[in-house]
Design a protein around this motif. Structure first.
Motif, PDB file in Angstrom:
ATOM      1  N   GLY A  99     154.974  81.276   8.547  1.00  0.00           N
ATOM      2  CA  GLY A  99     154.849  80.760   9.628  1.00  0.00           C
ATOM      3  C   GLY A  99     154.445  79.347   8.758  1.00  0.00           C
ATOM      4  O   GLY A  99     154.170  79.144   7.531  1.00  0.00           O
ATOM      5  N   ILE A 100     154.048  78.557   9.676  1.00  0.00           N
ATOM      6  CA  ILE A 100     154.049  77.103   9.088  1.00  0.00           C
ATOM      7  C   ILE A 100     152.667  76.986   9.656  1.00  0.00           C
ATOM      8  O   ILE A 100     152.107  77.598  10.408  1.00  0.00           O
ATOM      9  N   GLY A 101     151.666  76.493   8.211  1.00  0.00           N
ATOM     10  CA  GLY A 101     150.064  76.371   8.374  1.00  0.00           C
ATOM     11  C   GLY A 101     150.284  74.999   9.055  1.00  0.00           C
ATOM     12  O   GLY A 101     150.870  74.498   8.777  1.00  0.00           O
ATOM     13  N   ARG A 102     148.850  74.842   9.148  1.00  0.00           N
ATOM     14  CA  ARG A 102     148.381  73.616  10.253  1.00  0.00           C
ATOM     15  C   ARG A 102     148.697  72.232   9.122  1.00  0.00           C
ATOM     16  O   ARG A 102     148.590  71.361   9.645  1.00  0.00           O
ATOM     17  N   ALA A 105     152.039  71.993   8.458  1.00  0.00           N
ATOM     18  CA  ALA A 105     152.371  71.090   9.850  1.00  0.00           C
ATOM     19  C   ALA A 105     152.433  69.976  10.134  1.00  0.00           C
ATOM     20  O   ALA A 105     153.537  68.628  10.562  1.00  0.00           O
ATOM     21  N   LYS A 106     151.046  69.308  10.037  1.00  0.00           N
ATOM     22  CA  LYS A 106     150.637  67.831   9.388  1.00  0.00           C
ATOM     23  C   LYS A 106     152.256  67.095   9.289  1.00  0.00           C
ATOM     24  O   LYS A 106     152.192  66.259   9.216  1.00  0.00           O
ATOM     25  N   ASP A 126     152.211  78.998  15.091  1.00  0.00           N
ATOM     26  CA  ASP A 126     153.101  78.703  13.779  1.00  0.00           C
ATOM     27  C   ASP A 126     154.490  78.282  13.525  1.00  0.00           C
ATOM     28  O   ASP A 126     155.231  78.692  12.678  1.00  0.00           O
ATOM     29  N   GLU A 127     154.316  77.757  14.053  1.00  0.00           N
ATOM     30  CA  GLU A 127     156.344  76.707  14.478  1.00  0.00           C
ATOM     31  C   GLU A 127     156.377  75.284  15.303  1.00  0.00           C
ATOM     32  O   GLU A 127     155.381  75.082  15.940  1.00  0.00           O
ATOM     33  N   LEU A 128     157.479  74.768  14.465  1.00  0.00           N
ATOM     34  CA  LEU A 128     157.363  73.048  15.258  1.00  0.00           C
ATOM     35  C   LEU A 128     158.908  73.544  16.023  1.00  0.00           C
ATOM     36  O   LEU A 128     159.888  73.575  15.725  1.00  0.00           O
TER      37      LEU A 128
END
Length: 161
Positions: A99-102, A105-106, A126-128
């Motif tokens: 997953g992509i963490g916060r 992602a930012k 946890d995805e974009l």
């Protein structure tokens, strides 16, 4: 509107197979004879127990080699700090990042916006999800993201026109 998702997923059964192969190789190697070194997979956590720091380093190399053979990017492993156990023994946890963490992602959203691409990015757990008017814009974003040096491997899935 065309869109695609940016995810970071790992095939856990493949990680389990890599660890099984690593255990098999450790049982056959001369430098691990009469050693209590072992490796275990518990959920998304790998536990490495070694007799000393040298064996722990060898276990890191073995783990990365077996993951690479299974076509798993070695960047998914997040090694924690080693702990001292009885005598010279060393214990270490290695977390499998999914997953992509916060924070990541930012960073990705900011990088896409700084690139002035004609797309919109939304964070969905946890995805974009990246959407745009043209397919070419989305492909340009994918190429841009592949050129970045991120600490975690990304996959681009669910591409829709």
């Amino acid at each position: 509107m065309p869109s695609f998702d940016i995810v970071s997923q790992i095939d856990l059964p493949e990680v389990d197979n890599a660890i099984a192969n690593m255990t098999r190789e450790m049982s056959q190697r001369y430098d691990f004879k009469n050693s209590t070194s072992r490796v275990e997979l518990k959920g998304e956590e790998i536990l490495l127990n070694a007799d000393d720091d040298l064996k722990l380093k060898q276990m890191h190399e073995l783990l990365q080699g077996h993951l690479a053979r299974r076509k798993i990017d070695t960047g998914v492993i997040d090694y924690q700090t080693p702990e001292k156990a009885a005598g010279q023994a060393v214990r270490q946890k290695a977390l499998i990042r999914q997953g992509i963490g916060r924070d990541l992602a930012k960073k990705i959203v900011k990088d896409i916006k700084d690139g002035k691409f004609k797309v919109q990015v939304t964070v969905q757990g946890d995805e974009l999800r990246v959407t745009g008017k043209k397919r070419d814009d989305l492909q340009t974003v994918i190429q841009h993201l592949k050129g970045l040096s991120l600490e975690q491997p990304l996959q681009y899935v669910n591409f829709r026109d």
